[in-house]
Design a protein around this motif. Structure first.
Motif, PDB file in Angstrom:
ATOM      1  N   PHE A  70      29.125 -15.559  -4.920  1.00  0.00           N
ATOM      2  CA  PHE A  70      28.176 -15.717  -3.828  1.00  0.00           C
ATOM      3  C   PHE A  70      28.290 -14.495  -2.919  1.00  0.00           C
ATOM      4  O   PHE A  70      29.300 -13.788  -2.952  1.00  0.00           O
ATOM      5  CB  PHE A  70      28.479 -17.002  -3.046  1.00  0.00           C
ATOM      6  N   PRO A  71      27.292 -14.226  -2.085  1.00  0.00           N
ATOM      7  CA  PRO A  71      27.405 -13.083  -1.166  1.00  0.00           C
ATOM      8  C   PRO A  71      28.636 -13.253  -0.273  1.00  0.00           C
ATOM      9  O   PRO A  71      28.928 -14.351   0.196  1.00  0.00           O
ATOM     10  CB  PRO A  71      26.114 -13.157  -0.354  1.00  0.00           C
ATOM     11  N   ASP A  92      23.185 -15.328   3.193  1.00  0.00           N
ATOM     12  CA  ASP A  92      23.115 -16.068   1.937  1.00  0.00           C
ATOM     13  C   ASP A  92      21.769 -16.768   1.883  1.00  0.00           C
ATOM     14  O   ASP A  92      20.930 -16.603   2.784  1.00  0.00           O
ATOM     15  CB  ASP A  92      24.262 -17.095   1.876  1.00  0.00           C
ATOM     16  N   THR A  93      21.562 -17.538   0.840  1.00  0.00           N
ATOM     17  CA  THR A  93      20.381 -18.407   0.752  1.00  0.00           C
ATOM     18  C   THR A  93      20.868 -19.794   0.369  1.00  0.00           C
ATOM     19  O   THR A  93      21.895 -19.948  -0.307  1.00  0.00           O
ATOM     20  CB  THR A  93      19.360 -17.917  -0.297  1.00  0.00           C
ATOM     21  N   TYR A  94      20.124 -20.795   0.817  1.00  0.00           N
ATOM     22  CA  TYR A  94      20.407 -22.176   0.440  1.00  0.00           C
ATOM     23  C   TYR A  94      19.068 -22.892   0.301  1.00  0.00           C
ATOM     24  O   TYR A  94      18.239 -22.834   1.216  1.00  0.00           O
ATOM     25  CB  TYR A  94      21.283 -22.882   1.483  1.00  0.00           C
TER      26      TYR A  94
END
Length: 167
Positions: A95-96, A114-116
């Motif tokens: 993950f980032p 990040d993305t979620y």
């Protein structure tokens, strides 16, 4: 634990985490919904030192969830910042990272993008409550440029008693 760049003493900031831990996880069923339920599950973590303390690797085993995870922490001597890099057997990808440091109060704060669920989020990891036998970690996300944060995962670490069976 607030360190200036090139201060190699910061390279030992995560020495407290070395060894074996029992971990109680609490996480929201939806990381962005403050009304979502919390689920709780146990884990066992093992952390080892690398690069003379300027890096470490921990693996967390979560048998009740059917996955393992790992975090690689690296200390950047030039910036004086740590990068925390997470991966899970569920995805097999990194993950980032989040970046940060510990303050004079012993609290570590680490931030990253990040993305979620398809949304851009700002992620924050906080380490606190650190002692010889305990530590607290939490993750929070912000979708409004760090104006507000929603804590969505916490871990309570308790040092394992030598000889205690894993899991």
């Amino acid at each position: 634990m607030n360190h200036a760049p090139h201060d190699t003493s910061a390279a030992r900031d995560f020495a407290f985490l070395l060894g074996d831990w029992d971990v109680v996880n609490r996480r929201r069923t939806d990381y962005l919904d403050p009304e979502s339920d919390w689920e709780e599950f146990p884990a066992v973590s093992h952390c080892q030192s690398l690069f003379g303390g300027a890096a470490n690797l921990d693996e967390i085993d979560v048998p009740s969830q059917g996955w393992t995870g790992l975090t690689l922490r690296l200390f950047d001597v030039e910036t004086g910042l740590w990068s925390l890099n997470w991966s899970s057997s569920r995805s097999g990808r990194l993950f980032p990272p989040v970046f940060g440091r510990f303050g004079a109060d012993g609290r570590g704060e680490f931030l990253g993008d990040d993305t979620y669920a398809g949304k851009d989020v700002r992620a924050r990891f906080v380490w606190s409550g650190i002692s010889e036998t305990t530590a607290h970690w939490e993750q929070a996300f912000s979708v409004d440029g760090e104006k507000t944060w929603l804590t969505n995962w916490t871990m309570e670490f308790t040092r394992r008693v030598p000889g205690t069976p894993a899991g």
